[in-house]
Design a protein around this motif. Structure first.
Motif, PDB file in Angstrom:
ATOM      1  N   GLN A  92     -22.218  48.794  12.969  1.00 49.74           N
ATOM      2  CA  GLN A  92     -22.519  48.492  14.368  1.00 49.74           C
ATOM      3  C   GLN A  92     -23.871  47.821  14.519  1.00 49.74           C
ATOM      4  O   GLN A  92     -24.048  46.938  15.357  1.00 49.74           O
ATOM      5  CB  GLN A  92     -22.512  49.768  15.219  1.00 49.74           C
ATOM      6  CG  GLN A  92     -21.227  50.553  15.165  1.00 49.74           C
ATOM      7  CD  GLN A  92     -21.347  51.735  14.237  1.00 49.74           C
ATOM      8  OE1 GLN A  92     -21.874  51.609  13.131  1.00 49.74           O
ATOM      9  NE2 GLN A  92     -20.866  52.886  14.669  1.00 49.74           N
ATOM     10  N   VAL A  93     -24.842  48.250  13.718  1.00 50.72           N
ATOM     11  CA  VAL A  93     -26.189  47.695  13.810  1.00 50.72           C
ATOM     12  C   VAL A  93     -26.180  46.227  13.395  1.00 50.72           C
ATOM     13  O   VAL A  93     -26.708  45.354  14.102  1.00 50.72           O
ATOM     14  CB  VAL A  93     -27.180  48.489  12.931  1.00 50.72           C
ATOM     15  CG1 VAL A  93     -28.584  47.905  13.059  1.00 50.72           C
ATOM     16  CG2 VAL A  93     -27.181  49.958  13.313  1.00 50.72           C
ATOM     17  N   LEU A  94     -25.580  45.926  12.241  1.00 49.76           N
ATOM     18  CA  LEU A  94     -25.565  44.555  11.742  1.00 49.76           C
ATOM     19  C   LEU A  94     -24.750  43.646  12.652  1.00 49.76           C
ATOM     20  O   LEU A  94     -25.147  42.509  12.931  1.00 49.76           O
ATOM     21  CB  LEU A  94     -25.011  44.526  10.324  1.00 49.76           C
ATOM     22  CG  LEU A  94     -25.088  43.170   9.612  1.00 49.76           C
ATOM     23  CD1 LEU A  94     -25.347  43.378   8.127  1.00 49.76           C
ATOM     24  CD2 LEU A  94     -23.811  42.364   9.791  1.00 49.76           C
ATOM     25  N   ILE A  95     -23.603  44.124  13.108  1.00 51.40           N
ATOM     26  CA  ILE A  95     -22.753  43.317  13.985  1.00 51.40           C
ATOM     27  C   ILE A  95     -23.482  42.986  15.283  1.00 51.40           C
ATOM     28  O   ILE A  95     -23.462  41.835  15.753  1.00 51.40           O
ATOM     29  CB  ILE A  95     -21.421  44.031  14.264  1.00 51.40           C
ATOM     30  CG1 ILE A  95     -20.554  44.037  13.002  1.00 51.40           C
ATOM     31  CG2 ILE A  95     -20.675  43.375  15.420  1.00 51.40           C
ATOM     32  CD1 ILE A  95     -19.292  44.873  13.115  1.00 51.40           C
ATOM     33  N   ALA A 127     -23.184  40.154  26.871  1.00 54.94           N
ATOM     34  CA  ALA A 127     -22.289  41.285  27.139  1.00 54.94           C
ATOM     35  C   ALA A 127     -21.608  41.767  25.869  1.00 54.94           C
ATOM     36  O   ALA A 127     -21.496  42.980  25.623  1.00 54.94           O
ATOM     37  CB  ALA A 127     -21.248  40.884  28.181  1.00 54.94           C
ATOM     38  N   LEU A 128     -21.167  40.829  25.024  1.00 58.96           N
ATOM     39  CA  LEU A 128     -20.511  41.208  23.774  1.00 58.96           C
ATOM     40  C   LEU A 128     -21.471  41.957  22.849  1.00 58.96           C
ATOM     41  O   LEU A 128     -21.057  42.873  22.132  1.00 58.96           O
ATOM     42  CB  LEU A 128     -19.974  39.960  23.067  1.00 58.96           C
ATOM     43  CG  LEU A 128     -18.749  39.307  23.705  1.00 58.96           C
ATOM     44  CD1 LEU A 128     -18.406  38.005  23.002  1.00 58.96           C
ATOM     45  CD2 LEU A 128     -17.554  40.252  23.671  1.00 58.96           C
ATOM     46  N   SER A 129     -22.750  41.579  22.878  1.00 54.49           N
ATOM     47  CA  SER A 129     -23.723  42.289  22.045  1.00 54.49           C
ATOM     48  C   SER A 129     -23.846  43.748  22.492  1.00 54.49           C
ATOM     49  O   SER A 129     -24.028  44.644  21.664  1.00 54.49           O
ATOM     50  CB  SER A 129     -25.087  41.592  22.097  1.00 54.49           C
ATOM     51  OG  SER A 129     -25.719  41.755  23.352  1.00 54.49           O
ATOM     52  N   PHE A 130     -23.727  43.993  23.799  1.00 57.45           N
ATOM     53  CA  PHE A 130     -23.787  45.370  24.293  1.00 57.45           C
ATOM     54  C   PHE A 130     -22.502  46.134  24.001  1.00 57.45           C
ATOM     55  O   PHE A 130     -22.519  47.364  23.899  1.00 57.45           O
ATOM     56  CB  PHE A 130     -24.070  45.377  25.797  1.00 57.45           C
ATOM     57  CG  PHE A 130     -25.531  45.247  26.144  1.00 57.45           C
ATOM     58  CD1 PHE A 130     -26.354  46.360  26.182  1.00 57.45           C
ATOM     59  CD2 PHE A 130     -26.076  44.008  26.414  1.00 57.45           C
ATOM     60  CE1 PHE A 130     -27.704  46.246  26.483  1.00 57.45           C
ATOM     61  CE2 PHE A 130     -27.423  43.865  26.720  1.00 57.45           C
ATOM     62  CZ  PHE A 130     -28.241  44.992  26.749  1.00 57.45           C
ATOM     63  N   LEU A 131     -21.393  45.423  23.862  1.00 59.30           N
ATOM     64  CA  LEU A 131     -20.132  46.077  23.515  1.00 59.30           C
ATOM     65  C   LEU A 131     -20.027  46.364  22.023  1.00 59.30           C
ATOM     66  O   LEU A 131     -19.232  47.201  21.609  1.00 59.30           O
ATOM     67  CB  LEU A 131     -18.950  45.191  23.925  1.00 59.30           C
ATOM     68  CG  LEU A 131     -18.630  45.060  25.415  1.00 59.30           C
ATOM     69  CD1 LEU A 131     -17.418  44.166  25.600  1.00 59.30           C
ATOM     70  CD2 LEU A 131     -18.390  46.416  26.062  1.00 59.30           C
ATOM     71  N   ALA A 132     -20.839  45.656  21.217  1.00 65.15           N
ATOM     72  CA  ALA A 132     -20.691  45.719  19.759  1.00 65.15           C
ATOM     73  C   ALA A 132     -21.080  47.066  19.176  1.00 65.15           C
ATOM     74  O   ALA A 132     -20.744  47.360  18.032  1.00 65.15           O
ATOM     75  CB  ALA A 132     -21.494  44.611  19.097  1.00 65.15           C
ATOM     76  N   GLY A 133     -21.849  47.885  19.913  1.00 67.60           N
ATOM     77  CA  GLY A 133     -22.010  49.251  19.477  1.00 67.60           C
ATOM     78  C   GLY A 133     -23.400  49.812  19.322  1.00 67.60           C
ATOM     79  O   GLY A 133     -23.549  51.022  19.229  1.00 67.60           O
ATOM     80  N   TYR A 134     -24.451  49.000  19.300  1.00 73.15           N
ATOM     81  CA  TYR A 134     -25.788  49.569  19.095  1.00 73.15           C
ATOM     82  C   TYR A 134     -26.701  49.095  20.218  1.00 73.15           C
ATOM     83  O   TYR A 134     -27.247  47.996  20.186  1.00 73.15           O
ATOM     84  CB  TYR A 134     -26.340  49.171  17.729  1.00 73.15           C
ATOM     85  CG  TYR A 134     -27.237  50.231  17.132  1.00 73.15           C
ATOM     86  CD1 TYR A 134     -26.703  51.429  16.664  1.00 73.15           C
ATOM     87  CD2 TYR A 134     -28.603  50.048  17.031  1.00 73.15           C
ATOM     88  CE1 TYR A 134     -27.515  52.408  16.105  1.00 73.15           C
ATOM     89  CE2 TYR A 134     -29.425  51.024  16.474  1.00 73.15           C
ATOM     90  CZ  TYR A 134     -28.871  52.195  16.010  1.00 73.15           C
ATOM     91  OH  TYR A 134     -29.673  53.168  15.463  1.00 73.15           O
ATOM     92  N   THR A 135     -26.867  49.928  21.211  1.00 68.39           N
ATOM     93  CA  THR A 135     -27.511  49.562  22.466  1.00 68.39           C
ATOM     94  C   THR A 135     -28.933  49.050  22.277  1.00 68.39           C
ATOM     95  O   THR A 135     -29.345  48.076  22.916  1.00 68.39           O
ATOM     96  CB  THR A 135     -27.533  50.768  23.421  1.00 68.39           C
ATOM     97  OG1 THR A 135     -26.223  51.319  23.512  1.00 68.39           O
ATOM     98  CG2 THR A 135     -28.023  50.363  24.786  1.00 68.39           C
ATOM     99  N   MET A 136     -29.697  49.678  21.400  1.00 66.14           N
ATOM    100  CA  MET A 136     -31.098  49.305  21.238  1.00 66.14           C
ATOM    101  C   MET A 136     -31.232  47.870  20.748  1.00 66.14           C
ATOM    102  O   MET A 136     -32.071  47.105  21.241  1.00 66.14           O
ATOM    103  CB  MET A 136     -31.795  50.253  20.262  1.00 66.14           C
ATOM    104  CG  MET A 136     -33.275  49.980  20.101  1.00 66.14           C
ATOM    105  SD  MET A 136     -34.038  51.175  18.978  1.00 66.14           S
ATOM    106  CE  MET A 136     -35.751  50.646  19.070  1.00 66.14           C
ATOM    107  N   VAL A 137     -30.407  47.469  19.798  1.00 66.28           N
ATOM    108  CA  VAL A 137     -30.461  46.115  19.270  1.00 66.28           C
ATOM    109  C   VAL A 137     -30.090  45.110  20.355  1.00 66.28           C
ATOM    110  O   VAL A 137     -30.741  44.070  20.523  1.00 66.28           O
ATOM    111  CB  VAL A 137     -29.530  45.950  18.053  1.00 66.28           C
ATOM    112  CG1 VAL A 137     -29.539  44.517  17.555  1.00 66.28           C
ATOM    113  CG2 VAL A 137     -29.953  46.893  16.938  1.00 66.28           C
ATOM    114  N   ALA A 138     -29.040  45.414  21.116  1.00 69.50           N
ATOM    115  CA  ALA A 138     -28.611  44.521  22.193  1.00 69.50           C
ATOM    116  C   ALA A 138     -29.706  44.360  23.241  1.00 69.50           C
ATOM    117  O   ALA A 138     -29.945  43.251  23.745  1.00 69.50           O
ATOM    118  CB  ALA A 138     -27.334  45.055  22.841  1.00 69.50           C
TER     119      ALA A 138
END
Length: 315
Positions: A92-95, A127-138
């Protein structure tokens, strides 16, 4: 939970509404074999890494006016920076991090061309970055794109600033929120009941980058031949070849006179200082002064921006 100490965000970490994950789920259902999840998810990680590298290439070739070889060099550095290699085991972090070059590219497109297509593409990517799984990175990706565009304004009181703010509000309210709301609504509703750890300054700073990691690019300690490799916490490996190019460069001063390069370099340095935690007071200041910043942990994540700046400036 790993990124914030808020247990309901573990629902977000599952990224069950991320389109790529939905496709993987449908494939496993179609073949009635849940074990297919693992190879397809691994393929997804590789694919996101490649796509991120492609957009680094696009940024360098289109906006830095570099030739193919130089742009490819920057893209390859992105592929092998310490952040990506270390977080490969946490998909999730890398994606999510792969959206940094994507969002930054479409942000630049929006600044230069200003078309509605670029506008929508940028906010959908966010939006897709927030759906990808790691909120802090987004959140970091969105913040750095906004920060860059503000600093690129000719004057802080530029009339364009008001237009920029209104455009940002519209994009977040009418594009990003409707897409991510189904995933995040549960976390928002029971937020006050879901905090499992103390969101204090100590828990905030505990997962920072070690100073010794600064030397990892030159004197690697995290190898297969010692116990250091078991720690899996080296995030600041950049590129030995890139560092050699930097040290051999004869035109660093002229490169850094360009406003764009200066801002990108500043972002990389500030992110490095934040990721080091207690070593500098910057992370503590942000914890107390920036609203919402105190909800996150694992500030070593900020080394993502340091690596990204390195990829853009070295070629």
């Amino acid at each position: 939970y790993l990124s914030s100490g808020i247990s309901t965000l573990s629902i977000v970490d599952m990224a069950y509404l991320y389109p790529v994950n939905i496709v993987i789920l449908l494939i496993t259902k179609l073949f009635q074999n849940v074990l297919l999840l693992f190879p397809f998810y691994m393929f997804s990680i590789y694919l996101h890494l490649i796509v991120g590298s492609f957009f680094v290439y696009k940024i360098l070739s289109k906006y830095f006016n570099l030739d193919r070889f130089q742009s490819l060099f920057g893209a390859l550095i992105w592929t092998f920076i310490g952040f990506n290699t270390e977080w490969f085991s946490a998909g999730q972090v890398l994606i999510t991090a792969s959206y940094l070059p994507i969002c930054f590219y479409f942000s630049l497109n929006m600044m230069k061309e200003g078309s509605f297509k670029n506008y929508v593409t940028y906010y959908v990517s966010t939006a897709l970055s927030f759906l990808a799984g790691y909120t802090m990175v987004a959140a970091i990706i969105y913040g750095v794109c906004v920060f860059y565009r503000i600093l690129m304004l000719k004057k802080i009181n530029d009339p364009g600033l008001t237009k920029f703010v209104m455009s940002e509000i519209k994009g977040i309210l009418f594009i990003v929120f409707p897409i991510i709301l189904p995933v995040y609504v549960n976390s928002v509703v029971i937020f006050s009941l879901s905090i499992r750890s103390l969101l204090n300054i100590d828990s905030f700073l505990v997962y920072s980058t070690r100073v010794i990691d600064l030397f990892e690019s030159i004197f690697p300690r995290n190898t297969l031949f010692n116990t250091e490799s078991k720690n899996n916490i080296v995030y600041l490996y950049l590129s030995l070849v890139g560092l050699i190019v930097l040290f051999e460069s004869q035109n660093i001063k002229s490169v850094m006179k360009v406003k764009r390069n200066l801002i990108i370099g500043l972002i990389g340095i500030l992110a490095l200082l934040v990721s080091l935690g207690k070593v500098t007071p910057l992370a503590g200041w942000l914890f107390y002064l920036l609203p919402g910043f105190n909800f996150f942990r694992r500030i070593s994540i900020f080394s993502l921006l340091t690596g990204f700046s390195f990829c853009l400036l070295i070629p």
